[in-house]
Write a protein that holds these residues in place. Structure first.
Motif, PDB file in Angstrom:
ATOM      1  N   PRO B  41      40.165  84.925 -42.922  1.00 43.89           N
ATOM      2  CA  PRO B  41      39.888  85.240 -41.518  1.00 43.89           C
ATOM      3  C   PRO B  41      41.178  85.204 -40.704  1.00 43.89           C
ATOM      4  N   PRO B  42      41.264  86.036 -39.661  1.00 42.94           N
ATOM      5  CA  PRO B  42      42.397  85.918 -38.746  1.00 42.94           C
ATOM      6  C   PRO B  42      42.199  84.650 -37.907  1.00 42.94           C
ATOM      7  N   LEU B  43      43.156  83.752 -37.946  1.00 42.49           N
ATOM      8  CA  LEU B  43      42.988  82.474 -37.257  1.00 42.49           C
ATOM      9  C   LEU B  43      43.900  82.431 -36.043  1.00 42.49           C
ATOM     10  N   ASP B  44      43.307  82.065 -34.937  1.00 42.77           N
ATOM     11  CA  ASP B  44      44.063  82.027 -33.693  1.00 42.77           C
ATOM     12  C   ASP B  44      44.080  80.582 -33.193  1.00 42.77           C
ATOM     13  N   PRO B  45      45.164  79.851 -33.375  1.00 40.33           N
ATOM     14  CA  PRO B  45      45.177  78.420 -33.024  1.00 40.33           C
ATOM     15  C   PRO B  45      44.715  78.130 -31.597  1.00 40.33           C
ATOM     16  N   PRO B  46      45.144  78.887 -30.579  1.00 37.45           N
ATOM     17  CA  PRO B  46      44.663  78.545 -29.227  1.00 37.45           C
ATOM     18  C   PRO B  46      43.146  78.608 -29.116  1.00 37.45           C
ATOM     19  N   ARG B  47      42.540  79.579 -29.797  1.00 40.36           N
ATOM     20  CA  ARG B  47      41.080  79.682 -29.694  1.00 40.36           C
ATOM     21  C   ARG B  47      40.399  78.518 -30.421  1.00 40.36           C
ATOM     22  N   ILE B  48      40.956  78.157 -31.594  1.00 43.38           N
ATOM     23  CA  ILE B  48      40.386  77.012 -32.307  1.00 43.38           C
ATOM     24  C   ILE B  48      40.552  75.748 -31.452  1.00 43.38           C
ATOM     25  N   ALA B  49      41.701  75.639 -30.796  1.00 40.33           N
ATOM     26  CA  ALA B  49      41.952  74.464 -29.958  1.00 40.33           C
ATOM     27  C   ALA B  49      40.914  74.381 -28.835  1.00 40.33           C
ATOM     28  N   GLU B  50      40.554  75.537 -28.292  1.00 42.22           N
ATOM     29  CA  GLU B  50      39.537  75.596 -27.246  1.00 42.22           C
ATOM     30  C   GLU B  50      38.210  75.049 -27.785  1.00 42.22           C
ATOM     31  N   ARG B  51      37.872  75.495 -29.024  1.00 39.85           N
ATOM     32  CA  ARG B  51      36.649  75.023 -29.659  1.00 39.85           C
ATOM     33  C   ARG B  51      36.701  73.503 -29.848  1.00 39.85           C
ATOM     34  N   ARG B  53      38.284  71.337 -28.162  1.00 41.96           N
ATOM     35  CA  ARG B  53      38.112  70.637 -26.882  1.00 41.96           C
ATOM     36  C   ARG B  53      36.661  70.674 -26.417  1.00 41.96           C
ATOM     37  N   THR B  54      36.011  71.841 -26.544  1.00 40.21           N
ATOM     38  CA  THR B  54      34.644  71.932 -26.015  1.00 40.21           C
ATOM     39  C   THR B  54      33.672  71.089 -26.838  1.00 40.21           C
ATOM     40  N   VAL B  55      33.829  71.081 -28.162  1.00 35.89           N
ATOM     41  CA  VAL B  55      32.907  70.287 -28.994  1.00 35.89           C
ATOM     42  C   VAL B  55      33.394  68.843 -29.114  1.00 35.89           C
ATOM     43  N   ARG B  56      34.581  68.560 -28.591  1.00 37.67           N
ATOM     44  CA  ARG B  56      35.208  67.232 -28.653  1.00 37.67           C
ATOM     45  C   ARG B  56      35.306  66.746 -30.093  1.00 37.67           C
ATOM     46  N   ILE B  57      36.115  67.434 -30.862  1.00 36.70           N
ATOM     47  CA  ILE B  57      36.262  67.155 -32.284  1.00 36.70           C
ATOM     48  C   ILE B  57      37.490  66.296 -32.520  1.00 36.70           C
ATOM     49  N   ASP B  58      37.374  65.311 -33.435  1.00 38.35           N
ATOM     50  CA  ASP B  58      38.518  64.461 -33.772  1.00 38.35           C
ATOM     51  C   ASP B  58      39.044  64.765 -35.169  1.00 38.35           C
ATOM     52  N   ARG B  59      38.199  65.387 -35.991  1.00 34.84           N
ATOM     53  CA  ARG B  59      38.633  65.613 -37.368  1.00 34.84           C
ATOM     54  C   ARG B  59      38.170  66.991 -37.808  1.00 34.84           C
ATOM     55  N   ILE B  60      39.053  67.655 -38.562  1.00 32.66           N
ATOM     56  CA  ILE B  60      38.703  68.981 -39.068  1.00 32.66           C
ATOM     57  C   ILE B  60      38.719  68.959 -40.587  1.00 32.66           C
ATOM     58  N   ALA B  73      47.349  76.742 -39.424  1.00 36.70           N
ATOM     59  CA  ALA B  73      46.704  77.191 -38.186  1.00 36.70           C
ATOM     60  C   ALA B  73      45.883  76.068 -37.559  1.00 36.70           C
ATOM     61  N   PHE B  74      45.186  75.301 -38.417  1.00 34.71           N
ATOM     62  CA  PHE B  74      44.327  74.239 -37.889  1.00 34.71           C
ATOM     63  C   PHE B  74      45.155  73.054 -37.398  1.00 34.71           C
ATOM     64  N   THR B  75      46.229  72.748 -38.105  1.00 34.85           N
ATOM     65  CA  THR B  75      47.097  71.660 -37.657  1.00 34.85           C
ATOM     66  C   THR B  75      47.659  71.990 -36.271  1.00 34.85           C
ATOM     67  N   ARG B  76      48.066  73.235 -36.131  1.00 40.04           N
ATOM     68  CA  ARG B  76      48.607  73.680 -34.844  1.00 40.04           C
ATOM     69  C   ARG B  76      47.531  73.592 -33.753  1.00 40.04           C
ATOM     70  N   ALA B  77      46.311  73.984 -34.122  1.00 40.73           N
ATOM     71  CA  ALA B  77      45.214  73.942 -33.153  1.00 40.73           C
ATOM     72  C   ALA B  77      44.941  72.509 -32.706  1.00 40.73           C
ATOM     73  N   THR B  82      45.649  68.465 -28.271  1.00 41.35           N
ATOM     74  CA  THR B  82      46.093  67.082 -28.116  1.00 41.35           C
ATOM     75  C   THR B  82      45.266  66.105 -28.945  1.00 41.35           C
ATOM     76  N   ARG B  83      44.910  66.533 -30.166  1.00 40.22           N
ATOM     77  CA  ARG B  83      44.305  65.614 -31.145  1.00 40.22           C
ATOM     78  C   ARG B  83      45.353  65.335 -32.208  1.00 40.22           C
ATOM     79  N   SER B  84      45.070  64.374 -33.059  1.00 40.02           N
ATOM     80  CA  SER B  84      46.042  64.034 -34.097  1.00 40.02           C
ATOM     81  C   SER B  84      46.056  65.119 -35.176  1.00 40.02           C
ATOM     82  N   PRO B  85      47.206  65.760 -35.420  1.00 40.09           N
ATOM     83  CA  PRO B  85      47.271  66.784 -36.470  1.00 40.09           C
ATOM     84  C   PRO B  85      47.068  66.198 -37.862  1.00 40.09           C
TER      85      PRO B  85
END
Lengths: 383, 601
Positions: B41-51, B53-60, B73-77, B82-85
């Motif tokens: 999939p094309p991954l867009d870190p800013p969009r994942i970061a938005e997700r 923040r909205t779902v308030r996720i601490d771990r991926i 891409a996910f580490t960057r997101a 502002t979560r721990s990479p």
């Protein structure tokens, strides 16, 4: 002058069709299998390298893409699926857009939508203009030939010559830019003036024989390409100089016979090429850029409407004949004014020019003292 | 911890029902968000970061066949949000055995472990099983020999099954080892003799494993002893049988560049040092006793029984060591190199035999010459000890390796053995020119880079650029290639071409994997349990892999791995307990263990 690197060059080239340049790991297999590589021009790996390094200016001044005729051996044997053959094809598109100073070519190659839209728009202008002209000058849409003809041949003739002037002007500036990039911009690429005289006959030679294509493995693609080109040139000559004969009620075999042959050649060759692209017969056909399709479809439509209006005229249906004539012009004018100077068609000028330049470059480089070879090895001579 | 699971595939998803795994993941504790993103999939870190923040996720958790591909891409997101990479974990299906048998259950278990932050290999440890003290070693090359000796020297019973008539494998065929240029036979033959004489080693040559049943720690193995037709205990290898045998066939040990008789001893140092009758070539066997039989009549010890049949026997063992080795890539598949057509294009193994002092020319490097064969009434190209020496030799690297059309992987040993060949050519024929055509020189081991520099200093022309073709131009054999560093295309007229062929798994690898119930990599090599943490065991407890059969490696690595395998076997024997079959673990067992291992959040 300092060497400038364009790190986005490969990304830019992707929009011209090349996809896998980064995969190349420089094993040199492609250059060694290429039937056209010789001691001076080692490609396609050199072009792959220049691309990976982003040396835009060097690529602008490189001849190699024009020396490749895409037999596809390099892509077939590439161990990395890096598609060097397709990269060369894309580079030709990219170079075409660089030689063109207006930016139209760049727009067309990067946006097929814009290309088609421009064709349609210009076609409509031509259509409306022709109808207005025909009616406004006392023409009768039910008359094909003679004094009251809807489109009088001497009017069309003048129109054709005007168009030709525009065309030659555009192609001429593009060719001049090509010369400037390749033969003049960098000091080390300049050659003495007498070489230009010495090799000038190469221009008509390569234009009319396309000999280099024949050296590209199989002969069939060359024959097909040659047939298409000769038909096209024949048609151009007939239209530019003998339109009056073509568009008259009487038979002029000296104009009509070559006309029929050329039409057959155009229709047959374009149909065959479209079949090849659809069935993806050779490596060349595996990747078809939108511009390749525009080229073929448009040429087919022009040839088809051209012969159709002629047939309708001859079979006593001047009204239908005139309508198809307008449609023919609506297809032909955009082809000549937009496609020939700005898109794939332009290679009819660049190819012979490249061979001309290459011969001069070869002669200059041969005179230089080469680096020593490992014992026993020898250089590969030009074919 | 609020967790999000993203499913991203690099390759085809068809072997696995990703949606079902995703559904399972959404019910795991702490999982707030599950998304199936599909193939590459094309991954867009800013969009994942938005997700995030909205779902308030601490771990991926990134789940997929090779999720590491998408990690950046996910580490960057995470960083953008502002979560721990550091809180990006992988659930790699391919590395941990899904797809395999019951891929879906395995994939679920892998995701479950990742969600709890527990490494799969820690949670998925099958229960220990009692271990039978005997060990089976399949394959008698240097890996099998080393492992067998280590275990037997510790006083434990070993059964060593070898497919051919002798121990030794490929290493016995080699002339020198790189980079030390030691004599390969001088290292290997003492080990072979030790195996042959060891009281704790039951050497079963000319035999194959037919069936494996039972469970980890208590395997029953059925072995088919192919009819050797010579009594090993009686044969003294006097050679009279071979003298009278009228049949000539290509010798496997000489890589086909010389012939042997239908009754033969593979090479003079063979263990067991006894003759063997090749039933496929023997006239007596092929005519059902109608013709010939000369060897049996002439044998002074009457130890040849041409009518002998295969025998099947059963063994009980606790552990199985697979060391079945490799084969070389079939160079005929690349016709532009002319192998099989041009007489003086050799594969590496053929050159190895040619330059070996025990080879058909006594170690003289010569080119093939035409000879009239009276029997077939045809001209044949043969190596003769007094044949002409080549004036120039080309060595082409990466034949069949690092090539998307053949083997995508690097075979790892070819660069080094090619350099060794260059040395041997320059040593034996100082007048001859030697060219190496390489893509990248992979001199990775201890002393290897120095060896490569030494070869260059010795006067070998090392040309960067893989050659495209070997062709006859008139009477000359011409190698055409690009000299990349000099940016020029050259032709090299040579008298001999050596193809540095890559390596592929030995024939029968697939069947054996099936019989043993172990998995294979996409490239066909046996899959180890965990590439980094446990490279000697397989997913099936008590089955170990040693040497090339697990992936291309050189002799030092092979020997090291074989010893490591022996350590694992001895550990399980001395503790009385070995690891079981991973497939016997259920999903709920792995889940439960992951739960106890994970720190309460």
């Amino acid at each position: 002058m300092a060497i400038r690197v364009n790190p986005l060059l490969i990304d830019d080239l992707e929009r011209y069709g090349a996809e896998d340049v980064q995969k190349c790991y420089h094993c040199g297999n492609c250059s060694a299998v290429c039937p056209h590589t010789d001691e001076t021009f080692v490609f396609p790996r050199r072009s792959m390298r220049l691309l990976q390094m982003g040396l835009e200016r060097k690529i602008e001044g490189s001849l190699e893409p024009w020396l490749c005729y895409y037999c596809g051996q390099c892509s077939t044997q590439c161990p990395r699926d890096a598609e060097p053959g397709e990269t060369m094809m894309s580079l030709r598109r990219w170079l075409t857009s660089r030689y063109d100073f207006t930016g139209i070519s760049r727009l067309f190659y990067r946006s097929p939508k814009a290309e088609v839209l421009a064709m349609v728009a210009l076609g409509l202008v031509v259509g409306v203009g022709l109808v207005a002209w025909g009616l406004g000058n006392g023409g009768d849409i039910r008359v094909y030939d003679g004094e009251r003809a809807f489109l009088k041949s001497h009017h069309v003739h003048v129109f054709d010559w005007g168009m030709a002037a525009v065309l030659v002007g555009l192609l001429g500036t593009n060719a001049a830019r090509m010369w400037w990039f390749i033969m003049y911009r960098d000091k080390e690429s300049r050659v003495p003036w007498w070489l230009y005289v010495k090799h000038v006959l190469l221009l008509p030679y390569h234009f009319f024989t396309q000999k280099r294509y024949a050296e590209c493995g199989e002969r069939k693609p060359w024959l097909l390409h040659l047939a298409l080109m000769l038909s096209y040139v024949t048609m151009l000559v007939l239209i530019m100089f003998f339109l009056g004969h073509m568009q008259s009620d009487t038979w002029h075999w000296q104009a009509h016979l070559p006309g029929y042959l050329a039409t057959l050649g155009l229709l047959g060759a374009t149909a065959w090429m479209m079949r090849g692209r659809l069935k993806k017969i050779t490596p060349l056909h595996r990747h078809s850029h939108e511009s390749d399709w525009v080229f073929l479809v448009q040429l087919f439509v022009v040839a088809f409407t051209g012969i159709l209006q002629h047939v309708l005229h001859r079979t006593g249906q001047p009204l239908a004949g005139n309508v198809v004539y307008v449609v023919h012009m609506m297809a032909a004018v955009p082809m000549l004014v937009l496609e020939v100077p700005f898109s794939k068609w332009a290679h009819l000028v660049y190819r012979p020019l490249a061979m001309y330049f290459a011969a001069m470059r070869r002669e200059v480089l041969r005179a230089k003292v080469p680096a020593p070879l490992p014992a026993g090895a020898r250089r590969v001579q030009a074919a | 911890m609020r967790t999000a699971v993203f499913f991203c595939q690099v390759g085809d998803t068809s072997p696995l029902n990703v949606d079902s795994v995703a559904k399972y993941a959404s019910n795991l504790p702490g999982v707030e968000h599950v998304e199936v993103l599909g193939v590459r999939p094309p991954l867009d870190p800013p969009r994942i970061a938005e997700r995030i923040r909205t779902v308030r996720i601490d771990r991926i958790i990134i789940a997929g066949d090779q999720p590491g591909f998408f990690k950046p891409a996910f580490t960057r997101a995470m960083d953008l949000a502002t979560r721990s990479p550091q809180e990006v974990f992988l659930a790699p299906f391919e590395a941990w055995g899904a797809p395999g048998e019951d891929a879906e259950e395995r994939a679920k278990a892998i995701v479950a472990c990742a969600c709890r932050g527990v490494p799969f290999t820690l949670a998925a440890i099958p229960a220990k099983t009692p271990v039978h003290p005997a060990t089976l070693v399949i394959g008698g090359g240097v890996a099998g020999i080393q492992a067998a000796l280590e275990i037997a020297d510790a006083g434990k019973q070993v059964h060593l099954v070898e497919r051919t008539a002798t121990l030794g494998g490929h290493m016995a065929m080699f002339d020198k080892t790189f980079p030390t240029l030691d004599c390969a036979a001088c290292i290997l033959t003492p080990k072979m003799v030790s195996v042959g004489q060891h009281p704790m080693i039951d050497l079963i040559t000319y035999a194959e494993v037919e069936e494996v049943s039972g469970s980890p720690g208590a395997y029953k193995v059925r072995i088919r002893r192919r009819a050797r037709r010579v009594d090993v205990s009686a044969c003294v290898a006097c050679g009279i049988c071979a003298e009278v045998c009228p049949v000539r066939v290509p010798s496997e040990f000489d890589a086909g560049i010389a012939t042997r008789k239908a009754v033969y001893v593979p090479f003079p140092q063979a263990v067991p040092n006894a003759y063997v009758v090749d039933g496929d070539a023997c006239t007596w066997v092929q005519t059902n006793g109608q013709k010939c039989g000369a060897c049996a009549r002439k044998c002074p010890k009457a130890c040849i029984d041409l009518g002998e049949q295969d025998r099947v026997e059963e063994l009980e063992v606790g552990s199985i060591i697979v060391s079945t080795g490799y084969e070389v890539f079939d160079a005929k598949r690349i016709d532009r190199y002319g192998y099989g057509v041009l007489p003086n294009v050799l594969t590496a193994l053929e050159f190895e035999r040619l330059t070996n002092a025990s080879g058909p020319t006594g170690g003289r490097i010569v080119t093939r010459t035409k000879q009239y064969d009276k029997r077939t009434k045809q001209d044949v190209w043969v190596f003769q000890p007094d044949g002409p020496s080549p004036r120039s030799v080309a060595i082409i690297h990466c034949v069949g390796s690092r090539d998307s059309a053949y083997n995508p992987y690097c075979s790892r040993v070819c660069c080094m053995y090619s350099l060794k060949f260059a040395h041997l050519v320059r040593e034996k024929l100082p007048e001859a020119a030697c060219f190496e055509f390489y893509i990248d020189m992979r001199a990775f081991g201890k002393g290897y880079e120095e060896f490569a520099e030494r070869i260059k200093a010795e006067g070998t022309h090392v040309v960067r650029g893989r050659t495209a073709s070997v062709q006859m131009v008139g009477e000359e054999m011409v190698v055409r290639g690009e000299d990349i560093l000099q940016d020029r295309l050259l032709e090299f007229p040579v008298d001999m071409v050596i193809l540095a062929v890559g390596l592929v798994p030995a024939t029968g690898t697939e069947e054996l994997a099936h019989r043993l119930g172990i998995q294979r990599d996409p490239d066909g090599w046996y899959a180890e349990f965990d590439y980094d943490g446990n490279p000697t065991e397989t997913q099936r407890g008590g089955v170990y892999v040693a040497g090339m059969c697990q992936g291309p490696k050189d002799i030092p690595d092979t020997v090291a791995q074989a010893s490591a395998v022996a350590a694992g076997v001895l550990r399980s024997i001395s503790s009385g307990r070995g690891s079981g079959h991973l497939a016997s673990l259920t999903l709920s067992q792995i889940e439960a263990r992951a739960k106890t291992l994970s720190r309460p959040t």
